[in-house]
Design an enzyme around this catalytic site. Sequence first.
Site, mmCIF file in Angstrom:
data_model
loop_
_atom_site.group_PDB
_atom_site.id
_atom_site.type_symbol
_atom_site.label_atom_id
_atom_site.label_comp_id
_atom_site.label_asym_id
_atom_site.label_seq_id
_atom_site.Cartn_x
_atom_site.Cartn_y
_atom_site.Cartn_z
ATOM 1 N N ASN A 138 -1.002 -9.406 4.767
ATOM 2 C CA ASN A 138 -0.930 -7.963 4.982
ATOM 3 C C ASN A 138 -0.739 -7.262 3.636
ATOM 4 O O ASN A 138 -0.602 -7.925 2.593
ATOM 5 C CB ASN A 138 0.230 -7.647 5.944
ATOM 6 C CG ASN A 138 0.026 -6.345 6.677
ATOM 7 O OD1 ASN A 138 -0.817 -5.517 6.298
ATOM 8 N ND2 ASN A 138 0.794 -6.124 7.718
ATOM 9 N N GLN A 187 0.818 -1.212 0.000
ATOM 10 C CA GLN A 187 0.000 0.000 0.000
ATOM 11 C C GLN A 187 0.853 1.265 0.000
ATOM 12 O O GLN A 187 0.320 2.362 -0.125
ATOM 13 C CB GLN A 187 -0.946 -0.016 1.205
ATOM 14 C CG GLN A 187 -0.269 0.074 2.544
ATOM 15 C CD GLN A 187 -1.226 -0.068 3.718
ATOM 16 O OE1 GLN A 187 -1.681 -1.163 4.044
ATOM 17 N NE2 GLN A 187 -1.546 1.052 4.344
ATOM 18 N N CYS A 217 -5.408 0.336 3.664
ATOM 19 C CA CYS A 217 -5.455 -1.084 4.039
ATOM 20 C C CYS A 217 -6.879 -1.628 3.923
ATOM 21 O O CYS A 217 -7.085 -2.779 3.522
ATOM 22 C CB CYS A 217 -4.932 -1.279 5.448
ATOM 23 S SG CYS A 217 -5.819 -0.326 6.699
ATOM 24 N N HIS A 263 -6.235 -1.571 11.719
ATOM 25 C CA HIS A 263 -5.621 -2.017 10.466
ATOM 26 C C HIS A 263 -6.405 -3.195 9.878
ATOM 27 O O HIS A 263 -6.692 -4.166 10.584
ATOM 28 C CB HIS A 263 -4.173 -2.430 10.740
ATOM 29 C CG HIS A 263 -3.407 -2.826 9.524
ATOM 30 N ND1 HIS A 263 -3.353 -2.049 8.388
ATOM 31 C CD2 HIS A 263 -2.661 -3.933 9.254
ATOM 32 C CE1 HIS A 263 -2.605 -2.653 7.479
ATOM 33 N NE2 HIS A 263 -2.182 -3.802 7.974
#
Lengths: 214, 84
Positions: free
Chosen positions: A182, A19, A25, A162
Amino acid sequence: LPLRFDWRDKQVVTQVRNQQMCGGCWAFSVVGAVESAYAIKGKPLEDLSVQQVIDCSYNNYGCNGGSTLNALNWLNKMQVKLVKDSEYPFKAQNGLCHYFSGSHSGFSIKGYSAYDFSDQEDEMAKALLTFGPLVVIVDAVSWQDYLGGIIQHHCSSGEANHAVLITGFDKTGSTPYWIVRNSWGSSWGVDGYAHVKMGSNVCGIADSVSSIFV
Amino acid sequence: DSRAPFTPTWPRSREREAAAFRESLNRHRYLNSLFPSENSTAFYGINQFSYLFPEEFKAIYLRSKPSKFPRYSAEVHMSIPNVS
């Protein structure tokens, strides 16, 4: 439940993305879930446009932050067709929403679910098996320094900040863990993934869980 | 205002990056010292975020807004079909 399961083994999870310095996110996790849901249904696995969600999800703030729930609401209510990443590439900054004609091919969702699975992580694992990778929101403050191993401490629940994507779990060892994709690039953590202990709502991983239906 | 773009003190001075890095090293030492004998526990160290102070890291990367989700109840759901 099987002792180990990972949707990556079925080749239905796209590569880890980065990102960069964009607080998107929430968009990466939601788009990742849509990509996998279509692949599980038998469609080719392909990167869909995160930038489209960042620019066009009017009830969020693009690279300045957002909510997975708002993004899912928007996708569902507006029946938005996500285009391919190559057609609307990631720029790591907010931009004007680019509209496509109604006849343009894209990927929409039929619905979604959003639940708090705290104290019910086995049920959460069933949802993962049944519906595909799960969009979750965690407290990732301590993830700044994470290199590997199973996250079991230094995380609180109730301070979610997150959004990530759970692709599987592993209960073969003495410490069962969730396998978490992630969006900080593949050099972070374990090839871009984190391992988070199962069964104790570590990092609040079971507090805000969404599945996508296509 | 969560909608306001994050404007860190950028470009950051080498001194600030060095200070953040030193703080990171101390933090890694602390995090790794707490449960050294625990099986498979996480380990912490230098990565691409080590030059950021925690508040900077949070302001840039931790921008997901939490929502209150209803509690899942297995009773009100249909049984989950068999999955191969």
